[in-house]
Design a protein around this motif. Structure first.
Motif, PDB file in Angstrom:
ATOM      1  N   MET A 221      97.964  83.413 -33.452  1.00 36.47           N
ATOM      2  CA  MET A 221      98.871  83.996 -32.470  1.00 36.47           C
ATOM      3  C   MET A 221      97.783  84.160 -31.281  1.00 36.47           C
ATOM      4  O   MET A 221      96.967  84.714 -31.367  1.00 36.47           O
ATOM      5  CB  MET A 221      99.853  85.038 -32.734  1.00 36.47           C
ATOM      6  N   MET A 222      98.424  83.804 -30.060  1.00 36.37           N
ATOM      7  CA  MET A 222      97.726  84.218 -28.870  1.00 36.37           C
ATOM      8  C   MET A 222      98.041  85.630 -28.517  1.00 36.37           C
ATOM      9  O   MET A 222      98.978  86.453 -29.056  1.00 36.37           O
ATOM     10  CB  MET A 222      98.020  83.440 -27.542  1.00 36.37           C
ATOM     11  N   ASP A 223      97.255  86.168 -27.636  1.00 34.63           N
ATOM     12  CA  ASP A 223      96.982  87.485 -27.127  1.00 34.63           C
ATOM     13  C   ASP A 223      97.887  87.453 -25.996  1.00 34.63           C
ATOM     14  O   ASP A 223      98.151  86.451 -25.419  1.00 34.63           O
ATOM     15  CB  ASP A 223      95.704  88.156 -26.642  1.00 34.63           C
ATOM     16  N   VAL A 224      98.367  88.706 -25.550  1.00 36.88           N
ATOM     17  CA  VAL A 224      99.372  88.859 -24.437  1.00 36.88           C
ATOM     18  C   VAL A 224      98.997  89.832 -23.305  1.00 36.88           C
ATOM     19  O   VAL A 224      98.257  90.788 -23.880  1.00 36.88           O
ATOM     20  CB  VAL A 224     100.773  89.309 -24.771  1.00 36.88           C
ATOM     21  N   ALA A 225      98.816  89.598 -22.036  1.00 36.37           N
ATOM     22  CA  ALA A 225      98.827  90.467 -20.930  1.00 36.37           C
ATOM     23  C   ALA A 225     100.026  90.843 -20.262  1.00 36.37           C
ATOM     24  O   ALA A 225     100.766  90.058 -20.069  1.00 36.37           O
ATOM     25  CB  ALA A 225      97.675  90.055 -19.968  1.00 36.37           C
ATOM     26  N   VAL A 226     100.072  92.187 -20.101  1.00 33.12           N
ATOM     27  CA  VAL A 226     101.414  92.537 -19.608  1.00 33.12           C
ATOM     28  C   VAL A 226     100.985  93.489 -18.179  1.00 33.12           C
ATOM     29  O   VAL A 226     100.502  94.545 -18.348  1.00 33.12           O
ATOM     30  CB  VAL A 226     102.219  93.698 -20.356  1.00 33.12           C
ATOM     31  N   GLY A 227     101.508  92.756 -17.113  1.00 31.53           N
ATOM     32  CA  GLY A 227     101.169  93.740 -16.070  1.00 31.53           C
ATOM     33  C   GLY A 227     102.084  94.841 -15.727  1.00 31.53           C
ATOM     34  O   GLY A 227     103.314  94.714 -15.846  1.00 31.53           O
ATOM     35  N   ALA A 228     101.563  95.892 -15.257  1.00 34.51           N
ATOM     36  CA  ALA A 228     102.365  97.208 -14.932  1.00 34.51           C
ATOM     37  C   ALA A 228     102.049  97.640 -13.579  1.00 34.51           C
ATOM     38  O   ALA A 228     101.194  98.619 -13.611  1.00 34.51           O
ATOM     39  CB  ALA A 228     102.052  98.282 -16.085  1.00 34.51           C
ATOM     40  N   PRO A 229     102.313  97.302 -12.348  1.00 36.03           N
ATOM     41  CA  PRO A 229     101.752  97.431 -11.207  1.00 36.03           C
ATOM     42  C   PRO A 229     102.343  98.792 -10.650  1.00 36.03           C
ATOM     43  O   PRO A 229     101.734  99.462  -9.773  1.00 36.03           O
ATOM     44  CB  PRO A 229     102.450  96.505 -10.367  1.00 36.03           C
ATOM     45  N   SER A 230     103.185  99.528 -11.428  1.00 35.69           N
ATOM     46  CA  SER A 230     103.540 100.793 -10.727  1.00 35.69           C
ATOM     47  C   SER A 230     102.874 101.937 -11.874  1.00 35.69           C
ATOM     48  O   SER A 230     103.287 103.181 -11.818  1.00 35.69           O
ATOM     49  CB  SER A 230     105.142 101.145 -10.765  1.00 35.69           C
ATOM     50  N   SER A 231     102.050 101.462 -12.699  1.00 37.60           N
ATOM     51  CA  SER A 231     101.542 102.265 -13.862  1.00 37.60           C
ATOM     52  C   SER A 231     100.400 103.052 -13.419  1.00 37.60           C
ATOM     53  O   SER A 231      99.786 102.412 -12.684  1.00 37.60           O
ATOM     54  CB  SER A 231     101.235 101.693 -15.209  1.00 37.60           C
ATOM     55  N   GLY A 232     100.169 104.289 -13.656  1.00 37.66           N
ATOM     56  CA  GLY A 232      99.093 104.953 -13.207  1.00 37.66           C
ATOM     57  C   GLY A 232      99.057 105.234 -11.748  1.00 37.66           C
ATOM     58  O   GLY A 232     100.049 105.130 -11.049  1.00 37.66           O
ATOM     59  N   ILE A 233      97.908 105.209 -10.993  1.00 32.68           N
ATOM     60  CA  ILE A 233      97.933 105.413  -9.570  1.00 32.68           C
ATOM     61  C   ILE A 233      97.869 103.939  -8.876  1.00 32.68           C
ATOM     62  O   ILE A 233      98.757 103.845  -7.898  1.00 32.68           O
ATOM     63  CB  ILE A 233      96.513 106.015  -8.924  1.00 32.68           C
ATOM     64  N   GLU A 234      97.230 103.063  -9.294  1.00 36.74           N
ATOM     65  CA  GLU A 234      97.278 101.974  -8.514  1.00 36.74           C
ATOM     66  C   GLU A 234      97.543 100.651  -9.362  1.00 36.74           C
ATOM     67  O   GLU A 234      97.702  99.277  -8.730  1.00 36.74           O
ATOM     68  CB  GLU A 234      95.723 101.475  -7.925  1.00 36.74           C
ATOM     69  N   GLY A 235      97.995 100.693 -10.601  1.00 33.21           N
ATOM     70  CA  GLY A 235      98.537  99.719 -11.407  1.00 33.21           C
ATOM     71  C   GLY A 235      97.631  99.384 -12.608  1.00 33.21           C
ATOM     72  O   GLY A 235      96.433  99.847 -12.253  1.00 33.21           O
ATOM     73  N   ARG A 236      98.151  98.658 -13.596  1.00 35.73           N
ATOM     74  CA  ARG A 236      97.372  98.559 -14.854  1.00 35.73           C
ATOM     75  C   ARG A 236      97.799  97.225 -15.461  1.00 35.73           C
ATOM     76  O   ARG A 236      98.878  96.730 -15.295  1.00 35.73           O
ATOM     77  CB  ARG A 236      97.537  99.616 -15.895  1.00 35.73           C
ATOM     78  N   VAL A 237      96.869  96.628 -16.282  1.00 32.14           N
ATOM     79  CA  VAL A 237      97.307  95.764 -17.165  1.00 32.14           C
ATOM     80  C   VAL A 237      96.996  95.943 -18.486  1.00 32.14           C
ATOM     81  O   VAL A 237      95.758  96.556 -18.966  1.00 32.14           O
ATOM     82  CB  VAL A 237      96.612  94.299 -16.884  1.00 32.14           C
ATOM     83  N   PHE A 238      97.935  95.917 -19.671  1.00 32.32           N
ATOM     84  CA  PHE A 238      97.762  96.215 -20.870  1.00 32.32           C
ATOM     85  C   PHE A 238      97.717  95.069 -21.700  1.00 32.32           C
ATOM     86  O   PHE A 238      98.451  93.965 -21.412  1.00 32.32           O
ATOM     87  CB  PHE A 238      99.069  96.915 -21.274  1.00 32.32           C
ATOM     88  N   ILE A 239      96.791  94.833 -22.550  1.00 30.73           N
ATOM     89  CA  ILE A 239      96.328  93.791 -23.379  1.00 30.73           C
ATOM     90  C   ILE A 239      96.791  94.100 -24.753  1.00 30.73           C
ATOM     91  O   ILE A 239      96.506  94.825 -25.305  1.00 30.73           O
ATOM     92  CB  ILE A 239      94.889  93.255 -23.415  1.00 30.73           C
ATOM     93  N   TYR A 240      97.771  93.216 -25.452  1.00 31.76           N
ATOM     94  CA  TYR A 240      98.254  93.299 -26.804  1.00 31.76           C
ATOM     95  C   TYR A 240      97.686  92.020 -27.610  1.00 31.76           C
ATOM     96  O   TYR A 240      97.580  90.772 -27.203  1.00 31.76           O
ATOM     97  CB  TYR A 240      99.767  93.039 -26.930  1.00 31.76           C
ATOM     98  N   MET A 241      97.063  92.256 -28.604  1.00 30.75           N
ATOM     99  CA  MET A 241      96.357  91.310 -29.296  1.00 30.75           C
ATOM    100  C   MET A 241      97.431  90.620 -30.301  1.00 30.75           C
ATOM    101  O   MET A 241      98.277  91.336 -30.992  1.00 30.75           O
ATOM    102  CB  MET A 241      95.425  92.135 -30.532  1.00 30.75           C
TER     103      MET A 241
END
Length: 71
Positions: A1-21
């Motif tokens: 199965m492929m990994d997934v990246a989830v953009g969270a532009p309102s997370s934290g101060i300037e935004g984050r990207v979360f990586i799920y394996m």
């Protein structure tokens, strides 16, 4: 199965990207990596993670790369 990246532009101060394996049992329920925004805006938040593009090997190292956009 492929990994997934989830953009969270309102997370934290300037935004984050979360990586799920991805595993043979499906997607991991907990993220394994957080990419914090390298940007520090003076006005409105940078919204790092607003757009994501992947599955292309830009640097020719044999691995797909992830491009993260910001407003």
């Amino acid at each position: 199965m492929m990994d997934v990246a989830v953009g969270a532009p309102s997370s934290g101060i300037e935004g984050r990207v979360f990586i799920y394996m991805g595993t043979s049992d499906g997607l991991s329920p907990q993220y394994t990596q957080v990419i914090e925004s390298p940007f520090r805006s003076l006005g409105s938040p940078a919204q790092f993670g607003f757009t994501l593009r992947g599955a292309t090997d830009i640097d020719s190292n044999g691995y797909p790369d992830l491009i993260v956009g910001s407003q």
